[in-house]
Design an enzyme around this catalytic site. Sequence first.
Site, short mmCIF file in Angstrom:
data_model
loop_
_atom_site.label_atom_id
_atom_site.label_comp_id
_atom_site.label_asym_id
_atom_site.label_seq_id
_atom_site.Cartn_x
_atom_site.Cartn_y
_atom_site.Cartn_z
N ASP A 11 0.79 -1.24 0.00
CA ASP A 11 0.00 0.00 0.00
C ASP A 11 0.83 1.29 0.00
OD1 ASP A 11 -1.88 -1.98 0.27
OD2 ASP A 11 -2.76 -1.25 2.13
N LYS A 121 -6.71 -5.08 -3.19
CA LYS A 121 -7.44 -5.68 -2.06
C LYS A 121 -8.40 -4.65 -1.50
CE LYS A 121 -4.05 -4.15 1.33
NZ LYS A 121 -4.90 -3.41 2.26
N CYS A 169 -1.87 -2.60 7.68
CA CYS A 169 -1.79 -3.54 6.56
C CYS A 169 -0.48 -4.33 6.51
CB CYS A 169 -2.08 -2.82 5.26
SG CYS A 169 -3.83 -2.34 5.17
C1 VGL Z 1 -4.56 0.73 5.84
C2 VGL Z 1 -6.06 1.76 7.24
C3 VGL Z 1 -7.08 1.52 6.35
C4 VGL Z 1 -3.14 0.32 5.57
C5 VGL Z 1 -5.58 0.49 4.94
O1 VGL Z 1 -2.76 0.19 4.38
O2 VGL Z 1 -2.37 0.14 6.55
N1 VGL Z 1 -4.82 1.35 7.00
N2 VGL Z 1 -6.83 0.89 5.20
#
Ligand code: VGL
Length: 228
Positions: A11, A121, A169
């Site tokens: 991410d 995802k 994540c």
């Molecule tokens: C994430 C909060 C909400 C992350 C993803 O990538 O850590 N954190 N969605």
Amino acid sequence: MSFKPALVIVDLQEDFCPPNGSLAVPGGREIASKVNYLLSLPFALKIATKDFHPQDHISFASNHPPPNNKPFESFFTIKNPLNPEETDTTRLWPDHCVQGTPGSELIPELEVAKVHHIVEKGQDKRVEMYSAFADPFTNPTVSRSKLADVLHEAKISDVFVVGLATDYCVKFTAIDSAKEGFTTHVVGEATNAVDPSSLDEVYKDFDKAGVSLVGMDSEAIKKVKELT
Ligand code: VGL
Ligand code: ZN
């Protein structure tokens, strides 16, 4: 089994990075140089994941009525859509990584040409999905990505996890990687956390799951460098 390492970059997207990300992780963009260095090493497989939500995703505070709809503060108990007995209480967030928006793009600093696969995802609006493998439900699992299949098909032995965010994540991706049977490492300097004060707890969770926290100069990374 022979050493066949994969790099999983979690991410590294605009919405998780200053200056404009809606859910910006402190220092989020700064890890790009470390991640790019790792991308230059001979990992057998290099994968980037993307949080990739529809606008009506259950994790967005904006999709819930007041008063329990404060981003970063409110929690919501999600029922497994396939089994209401199984629940997951989870934090609500500002809208982020909405499919088709600039915030969902991988940051331009990332040398994406060196990445072999991109795994999306979090597309199922009904469930939160921090792990790049699957949602947190087990009885049954609701949503699974192709990540486990890609890693198993390539006969990967070791997974090195980096990216954002350490406490969400990255953490759940690393723990699921260990559950999938991969020897799993998190490269600490190539991650950053939403809440750095939570890191002691996160490292305990890594220990419990058999995930090792390693540095850029660790033996584990040296072993990758020695591959040709
Ligand atoms: C994430 C909060 C909400 C992350 C993803 O990538 O850590 N954190 N969605
Ligand atoms: Zn998300």
